[in-house]
Design an enzyme around this catalytic site. Structure first.
Site, PDB file in Angstrom:
ATOM      1  N   HIS A 131       0.822  -1.211   0.000  1.00 44.99           N
ATOM      2  CA  HIS A 131       0.000   0.000   0.000  1.00 44.99           C
ATOM      3  C   HIS A 131       0.857   1.264   0.000  1.00 44.99           C
ATOM      4  CE1 HIS A 131       0.205   1.068   4.401  1.00 44.99           C
ATOM      5  NE2 HIS A 131       0.301  -0.246   4.576  1.00 44.99           N
ATOM      6  N   GLU A 157      -5.261   1.937   2.071  1.00 40.23           N
ATOM      7  CA  GLU A 157      -5.274   0.717   2.887  1.00 40.23           C
ATOM      8  C   GLU A 157      -5.563   1.035   4.340  1.00 40.23           C
ATOM      9  OE1 GLU A 157      -3.354  -2.361   5.554  1.00 40.23           O
ATOM     10  OE2 GLU A 157      -2.974  -0.221   5.398  1.00 40.23           O
ATOM     11  N   GLU A 158      -4.972   2.138   4.802  1.00 39.36           N
ATOM     12  CA  GLU A 158      -4.991   2.434   6.236  1.00 39.36           C
ATOM     13  C   GLU A 158      -6.379   2.795   6.769  1.00 39.36           C
ATOM     14  OE1 GLU A 158      -2.621   1.738   8.090  1.00 39.36           O
ATOM     15  OE2 GLU A 158      -0.662   2.159   7.194  1.00 39.36           O
ATOM     16  N   HIS A 162       2.444   4.122  12.116  1.00 37.65           N
ATOM     17  CA  HIS A 162       1.331   5.062  12.323  1.00 37.65           C
ATOM     18  C   HIS A 162       1.742   6.252  13.202  1.00 37.65           C
ATOM     19  CE1 HIS A 162      -1.563   1.398  11.560  1.00 37.65           C
ATOM     20  NE2 HIS A 162      -0.734   1.637  10.544  1.00 37.65           N
ATOM     21  N   ASP A 173       5.916   1.423   7.028  1.00 44.26           N
ATOM     22  CA  ASP A 173       4.508   1.114   6.735  1.00 44.26           C
ATOM     23  C   ASP A 173       3.936   2.148   5.769  1.00 44.26           C
ATOM     24  OD1 ASP A 173       1.962   0.112   6.797  1.00 44.26           O
ATOM     25  OD2 ASP A 173       1.522   0.752   8.832  1.00 44.26           O
ATOM     26  N   ASP A 177       3.807  -5.648   2.922  1.00 39.84           N
ATOM     27  CA  ASP A 177       3.444  -4.540   3.809  1.00 39.84           C
ATOM     28  C   ASP A 177       4.328  -4.637   5.045  1.00 39.84           C
ATOM     29  OD1 ASP A 177       2.331  -2.552   5.289  1.00 39.84           O
ATOM     30  OD2 ASP A 177       0.333  -3.446   5.444  1.00 39.84           O
TER      31      ASP A 177
HETATM   32  N1  BES Z   1       0.930  -2.577   8.024  1.00 42.39           N
HETATM   33  C1  BES Z   1      -0.237  -2.557   8.840  1.00 42.39           C
HETATM   34  C2  BES Z   1      -0.696  -3.914   9.302  1.00 42.39           C
HETATM   35  C3  BES Z   1       0.244  -4.688  10.137  1.00 42.39           C
HETATM   36  C4  BES Z   1       0.733  -4.189  11.324  1.00 42.39           C
HETATM   37  C5  BES Z   1       0.552  -5.969   9.775  1.00 42.39           C
HETATM   38  C6  BES Z   1       1.554  -4.963  12.093  1.00 42.39           C
HETATM   39  C7  BES Z   1       1.342  -6.746  10.558  1.00 42.39           C
HETATM   40  C8  BES Z   1       1.853  -6.226  11.714  1.00 42.39           C
HETATM   41  C9  BES Z   1      -1.407  -1.981   8.065  1.00 42.39           C
HETATM   42  O1  BES Z   1      -1.035  -0.903   7.266  1.00 42.39           O
HETATM   43  C10 BES Z   1      -2.453  -1.512   9.022  1.00 42.39           C
HETATM   44  O2  BES Z   1      -2.226  -0.600   9.773  1.00 42.39           O
HETATM   45  N2  BES Z   1      -3.608  -2.163   9.042  1.00 42.39           N
HETATM   46  C11 BES Z   1      -4.656  -1.813   9.927  1.00 42.39           C
HETATM   47  C12 BES Z   1      -5.902  -2.593   9.569  1.00 42.39           C
HETATM   48  C13 BES Z   1      -6.590  -2.095   8.315  1.00 42.39           C
HETATM   49  C14 BES Z   1      -7.769  -2.979   7.998  1.00 42.39           C
HETATM   50  C15 BES Z   1      -7.018  -0.656   8.447  1.00 42.39           C
HETATM   51  C16 BES Z   1      -4.319  -2.172  11.343  1.00 42.39           C
HETATM   52  O3  BES Z   1      -3.519  -3.105  11.561  1.00 42.39           O
HETATM   53  O4  BES Z   1      -4.862  -1.547  12.241  1.00 42.39           O
HETATM   54 ZN    ZN Z   2       0.737  -1.208   6.301  1.00 45.90          ZN
END
Ligand code: BES
Ligand code: ZN
Length: 414
Positions: A231, A284-285, A390, A250, A312
């Site tokens: 993403h 994605e976020e 984040h 990220d 990712d």
């Molecule tokens: N890269 C993260 C997800 C992630 C974090 C994977 C730690 C493995 C380990 C991704 O960009 C993210 O922040 N995803 C969101 C969920 C999405 C459905 C909004 C999250 O993890 O809160």
């Molecule tokens: Zn991510």
């Protein structure tokens, strides 16, 4: 001229995206009729059998006349003309809140094939014959992948204040990837790069940020598609929409790992047998919005994605492993193939399994549409992952200002 137009206009407005979407989606909107006999042309359709039965039983004014033919695997094959299809679409919307709720086909054979594709694509079935037999081409490409170009892509993307989907930086990031990938594709008539605008069925934007898709047309099996994705957007989860979100790990890292794979493919003049699509997903976020829209559309268009790889977070190394293969929302058979690829081409790496426990990234969008997906991740999760994501501190110095770890994921993608 269209390319210049899109490129230039992205900086100022979203209008270009509408044009790009019209071009991109144009082919799927072509009206496909099968006129063979007198009377209105008839179409074949496939729809959920119980939903179609419900609609056919309504027996009220406006109930479409649909000729039921047969049921396979819970999916009905039926016939109708154009007007009846339009009526069916309305009834599906009323009853099930679906936009159309059925797939239109020009032949009976195509309808049958669609059903068998659905059945074959059950998430845990190995429906691809995975082989590792192309060392002659792959080994020199793996050797050609380099850290400095990956590092530079991470530096460039994370220099933007934010790449949040609804900020100017989100469009700047999209534009940066578009122009980097277009430069890499230059001189290859089998490579093209397009922004993919995200619209709902009413034509409204799901997000102003487009995904960016680089396509390499397959030489032997062009209808079989391999997706490599990550993403492009970033987020600051505590600082509001305008907060600083460098997103170096990220997921500038994943985009950078992919970009290096593209660079090497070009340098070595590699021509894949199957179509390969590199996808920098939008938004994605905020809930996998870009990848979900693409996977939904690909399923509606009956595209044959034989595998999707998600990158990712690739540049923060944990102590106990080089690569953690995510086991949930992924395909077990394809995950085993991923591990075999590491054993074959990067035998010194330590590979473990980890689970997110939820639909943590864009692989889940493909998995949820019955396409086989995998996500090789940077570290053991949750014990050793990069907790700076984040935040304003998701910068390259967390990875000692190098991209050595992300390089392993470029090699795996290659
Ligand atoms: N890269 C993260 C997800 C992630 C974090 C994977 C730690 C493995 C380990 C991704 O960009 C993210 O922040 N995803 C969101 C969920 C999405 C459905 C909004 C999250 O993890 O809160
Ligand atoms: Zn991510």
């Amino acid at each position: 001229p269209l390319e210049d137009f899109v490129h230039r206009t992205l900086r100022f407005s979203l209008a270009a995206l509408i044009v790009a979407a019209a071009v991109y989606f144009g082919s799927s909107l072509v009206f496909n009729d099968s006129r063979t006999e007198a009377g209105p042309p008839q179409y074949w359709l496939t729809a959920d059998a119980s939903e179609l039965a419900h609609i056919r039983s309504l027996n009220a004014e406006g109930t479409p006349v649909i000729e039921f033919i047969e049921e396979r695997n819970g999916i009905a094959i039926a016939k109708a003309d154009e007007l009846q299809l339009a009526a069916l679409s309305g009834k599906m919307h009323e009853s099930f809140h679906k936009c159309s709720g059925f797939i239109r086909h020009s032949t009976y054979e195509e309808a049958v094939e669609t059903i068998s594709n659905f059945a074959a694509a059950s998430p845990d079935a190995a429906f691809v014959d995975y082989t590792i037999d192309n060392q002659a081409a792959v080994t020199p490409m793996v050797a050609a992948a380099q850290e400095p170009t990956i590092r530079q892509t991470i530096i460039d993307l994370s220099a933007l204040h934010t790449r949040r989907h609804d900020q100017q930086g989100g469009l700047d990031g999209a534009n940066m990837i578009l122009s980097k990938w277009r430069t890499l594709a230059t001189g290859r008539s089998d490579m093209s790069v397009m922004p993919y605008a995200h619209l709902n069925a009413s034509g409204d934007f799901l997000t102003p940020q487009p995904s960016i898709v680089l396509t390499i047309q397959g030489t032997e099996f062009p209808d079989e598609i391999v997706v490599v994705g990550g993403h492009q957007d970033s987020i600051n989860s505590s600082g509001g929409a305008t907060g600083n979100a460098p997103g170096a790990d990220d997921d500038a890292s994943g985009i950078a790992s992919m970009t290096e794979a593209i660079r090497v493919i070009k340098e070595k003049n590699f021509r894949p047998k199957r179509t390969v699509q590199f996808m920098a997903y939008a938004a994605e976020e905020i809930g996998l919005v870009g990848s979900k829209n693409i996977a939904d559309n690909y399923r509606l268009q009956n595209k044959n994605v034989i595998g999707a790889l998600q990158l990712d977070m690739t540049n923060f190394k944990g102590a106990s492993a080089d690569i953690a293969v995510i086991t949930d929302f992924t395909n077990a058979a394809q995950n085993q193939f991923i591990k075999n690829l590491v054993t074959a081409y990067q035998p010194s790496l330590v590979v473990i399994d980890s689970a997110c426990g939820y639909a943590c990234s864009d692989h889940a969008s493909w998995h949820n549409k019955q396409y086989p997906a995998s996500m090789p991740f940077e570290a053991k999760y949750p014990a050793e992952y990069n907790t700076a994501i984040h935040k304003t501190t998701d910068t390259l110095d967390r990875s000692n200002n190098n991209a050595n770890h992300a390089l392993k994921f470029s090699k795996l993608a290659i």
